[in-house]
Each structure stands twice: as C-alpha cells, then as structure tokens.
Write a protein that holds these residues in place. Sequence first.
Motif, mmCIF file in Angstrom:
data_model
loop_
_atom_site.group_PDB
_atom_site.id
_atom_site.type_symbol
_atom_site.label_atom_id
_atom_site.label_comp_id
_atom_site.label_asym_id
_atom_site.label_seq_id
_atom_site.Cartn_x
_atom_site.Cartn_y
_atom_site.Cartn_z
ATOM 1 N N VAL A 110 8.131 6.450 8.834
ATOM 2 C CA VAL A 110 7.348 5.795 7.807
ATOM 3 C C VAL A 110 8.268 4.878 7.014
ATOM 4 O O VAL A 110 9.329 5.298 6.559
ATOM 5 C CB VAL A 110 6.716 6.833 6.856
ATOM 6 N N SER A 111 7.894 3.625 6.858
ATOM 7 C CA SER A 111 8.613 2.691 5.993
ATOM 8 C C SER A 111 7.898 2.661 4.650
ATOM 9 O O SER A 111 6.701 2.408 4.580
ATOM 10 C CB SER A 111 8.638 1.293 6.593
ATOM 11 N N LEU A 112 8.641 2.936 3.584
ATOM 12 C CA LEU A 112 8.054 3.008 2.249
ATOM 13 C C LEU A 112 8.218 1.681 1.518
ATOM 14 O O LEU A 112 8.984 0.813 1.942
ATOM 15 C CB LEU A 112 8.694 4.152 1.471
ATOM 16 N N GLU A 113 7.509 1.537 0.392
ATOM 17 C CA GLU A 113 7.461 0.282 -0.351
ATOM 18 C C GLU A 113 8.825 -0.228 -0.806
ATOM 19 O O GLU A 113 9.060 -1.426 -0.850
ATOM 20 C CB GLU A 113 6.557 0.440 -1.580
ATOM 21 N N ASP A 114 9.734 0.675 -1.162
ATOM 22 C CA ASP A 114 11.027 0.264 -1.717
ATOM 23 C C ASP A 114 12.105 0.104 -0.636
ATOM 24 O O ASP A 114 13.282 0.192 -0.911
ATOM 25 C CB ASP A 114 11.484 1.252 -2.786
ATOM 26 N N ASN A 115 11.678 -0.108 0.607
ATOM 27 C CA ASN A 115 12.571 -0.277 1.760
ATOM 28 C C ASN A 115 13.276 1.008 2.170
ATOM 29 O O ASN A 115 14.252 0.970 2.908
ATOM 30 C CB ASN A 115 13.602 -1.392 1.532
ATOM 31 N N SER A 116 12.815 2.160 1.688
ATOM 32 C CA SER A 116 13.338 3.431 2.160
ATOM 33 C C SER A 116 12.505 3.882 3.364
ATOM 34 O O SER A 116 11.446 3.315 3.640
ATOM 35 C CB SER A 116 13.314 4.476 1.038
ATOM 36 N N GLN A 117 13.026 4.872 4.084
ATOM 37 C CA GLN A 117 12.342 5.363 5.276
ATOM 38 C C GLN A 117 12.246 6.880 5.235
ATOM 39 O O GLN A 117 13.101 7.551 4.648
ATOM 40 C CB GLN A 117 13.096 4.972 6.540
ATOM 41 N N TYR A 118 11.228 7.406 5.900
ATOM 42 C CA TYR A 118 11.030 8.843 6.010
ATOM 43 C C TYR A 118 10.669 9.154 7.450
ATOM 44 O O TYR A 118 9.713 8.598 7.992
ATOM 45 C CB TYR A 118 9.911 9.280 5.057
ATOM 46 N N ILE A 119 11.475 10.027 8.064
ATOM 47 C CA ILE A 119 11.265 10.414 9.457
ATOM 48 C C ILE A 119 11.098 11.924 9.473
ATOM 49 O O ILE A 119 11.930 12.641 8.909
ATOM 50 C CB ILE A 119 12.472 10.012 10.328
ATOM 51 N N ILE A 120 10.029 12.413 10.087
ATOM 52 C CA ILE A 120 9.798 13.856 10.147
ATOM 53 C C ILE A 120 9.377 14.247 11.556
ATOM 54 O O ILE A 120 8.570 13.559 12.190
ATOM 55 C CB ILE A 120 8.765 14.312 9.086
ATOM 56 N N ASN A 121 9.958 15.341 12.057
ATOM 57 C CA ASN A 121 9.664 15.858 13.387
ATOM 58 C C ASN A 121 9.563 17.371 13.320
ATOM 59 O O ASN A 121 10.169 17.999 12.448
ATOM 60 C CB ASN A 121 10.780 15.494 14.378
ATOM 61 N N SER A 122 8.834 17.943 14.264
ATOM 62 C CA SER A 122 8.754 19.395 14.350
ATOM 63 C C SER A 122 8.659 19.816 15.807
ATOM 64 O O SER A 122 8.266 19.028 16.674
ATOM 65 C CB SER A 122 7.543 19.919 13.576
ATOM 66 N N GLU A 123 9.022 21.056 16.028
ATOM 67 C CA GLU A 123 8.937 21.600 17.380
ATOM 68 C C GLU A 123 7.477 21.854 17.758
ATOM 69 O O GLU A 123 7.060 21.596 18.880
ATOM 70 C CB GLU A 123 9.751 22.886 17.456
ATOM 71 N N PHE A 124 6.699 22.362 16.791
ATOM 72 C CA PHE A 124 5.275 22.632 17.000
ATOM 73 C C PHE A 124 4.500 22.066 15.822
ATOM 74 O O PHE A 124 4.997 22.049 14.696
ATOM 75 C CB PHE A 124 5.004 24.145 17.076
ATOM 76 N N SER A 125 3.279 21.613 16.085
ATOM 77 C CA SER A 125 2.442 21.125 14.984
ATOM 78 C C SER A 125 0.972 21.330 15.321
ATOM 79 O O SER A 125 0.591 21.426 16.481
ATOM 80 C CB SER A 125 2.723 19.658 14.683
ATOM 81 N N GLU A 126 0.173 21.386 14.250
ATOM 82 C CA GLU A 126 -1.274 21.522 14.376
ATOM 83 C C GLU A 126 -1.903 20.564 13.375
ATOM 84 O O GLU A 126 -1.494 20.515 12.210
ATOM 85 C CB GLU A 126 -1.689 22.956 14.056
ATOM 86 N N ILE A 127 -2.861 19.793 13.813
ATOM 87 C CA ILE A 127 -3.520 18.821 12.941
ATOM 88 C C ILE A 127 -4.849 19.384 12.474
ATOM 89 O O ILE A 127 -5.611 19.940 13.270
ATOM 90 C CB ILE A 127 -3.741 17.484 13.683
ATOM 91 N N LYS A 128 -5.104 19.231 11.165
ATOM 92 C CA LYS A 128 -6.411 19.586 10.628
ATOM 93 C C LYS A 128 -6.801 18.516 9.614
ATOM 94 O O LYS A 128 -5.973 17.681 9.229
ATOM 95 C CB LYS A 128 -6.407 20.985 10.006
ATOM 96 N N TYR A 129 -8.048 18.527 9.210
ATOM 97 C CA TYR A 129 -8.537 17.523 8.269
ATOM 98 C C TYR A 129 -9.082 18.199 7.026
ATOM 99 O O TYR A 129 -9.843 19.166 7.122
ATOM 100 C CB TYR A 129 -9.613 16.650 8.926
ATOM 101 N N GLU A 130 -8.656 17.695 5.864
ATOM 102 C CA GLU A 130 -9.151 18.158 4.577
ATOM 103 C C GLU A 130 -9.615 16.932 3.799
ATOM 104 O O GLU A 130 -8.813 16.040 3.522
ATOM 105 C CB GLU A 130 -8.054 18.876 3.791
ATOM 106 N N ASN A 131 -10.902 16.880 3.475
ATOM 107 C CA ASN A 131 -11.474 15.731 2.755
ATOM 108 C C ASN A 131 -11.149 14.410 3.456
ATOM 109 O O ASN A 131 -10.722 13.446 2.818
ATOM 110 C CB ASN A 131 -10.989 15.704 1.304
ATOM 111 N N ASN A 132 -11.285 14.399 4.762
ATOM 112 C CA ASN A 132 -11.027 13.218 5.601
ATOM 113 C C ASN A 132 -9.568 12.762 5.599
ATOM 114 O O ASN A 132 -9.276 11.620 5.923
ATOM 115 C CB ASN A 132 -11.938 12.052 5.212
#
Length: 135
Positions: free
Chosen positions: A1-23
């Motif tokens: 993810v590239s953020l507004e102030d030119n910083s970056q955020y990278i996140i990874n996981s071995e396992f993940s599950e996607i769900k939706y809350e309030n869209n």
Amino acid sequence: VSLEDNSQYIINSEFSEIKYENNVEIVLMNNVIATFVDKNNVRMTITGDNAIFNKSTYNTNFYDNVKATYLDNTVVSDKLDLNFVQNIVTIYDNVVYEGLEGIMKTDNVIINLLTKNAEVFMNNPKKKVEISKKN
C-alpha cells in the motif's frame, strides 16, 4: 500500500481468511509480518501470531507474540494497533522495550507516525514504568 505521505505499508501472512463487515473487507491473518517504510525510507517491521487487517483504512490490529523492530530498538508486547487514520501506533499489554540505552517495561506506548514522538504510561497511575540501564 502506498500512503499519502509517500510512506509504504507491506503486510503478508502465512494463512488468511477474508470476511466482510458493513461492506468492508476484513482479513484475519495468522503468522504475520508487516513492514512500514516512512517517507525517509526508515523501516519498522512488525511480526505477530495474528492480525486483523481492514482493507478500507489499512488499520491493523496485531495480537499474540507481537514484536516491532525500529532502527536499533525492539518492542515486544501482547498487542499492537497500527492506525493509519490517526497516524499512531499503540503498543500495549506486557510491553518490553529494548534499545541501546537499556530496557523499559510498561503497559502502554503510543507513537505518532508523523512526528515519531512517543508517550509511555502505565494503566494504573500509582505504578511506575520500570527502566534498567545497560552497563
């Protein structure tokens, strides 16, 4: 993810599950490693057994065996919340900080991602933050 102030955020996981809350897509993650790189190219790496990632705000709540490494500093705790909306990192529950000068034990650390200012405090104001200097 590239953020507004030119910083970056990278996140990874071995396992993940996607769900939706309030869209909003929420990702439940296990065995997580994340890297935040600020606009000056300084890195903070966060690892944890579990995390909850909000795909809309990028806010991430890490929990269980959390470790954050920043420059020559290491912080371990039970929980860490990375809040990009407020630009703060909140580290709490059994916090142990180790740096070049020594070791500190506290209940809470709040770091402003923009200014790098930190606030350290105990839940009970009658208790004191424990600090031990390195020889």
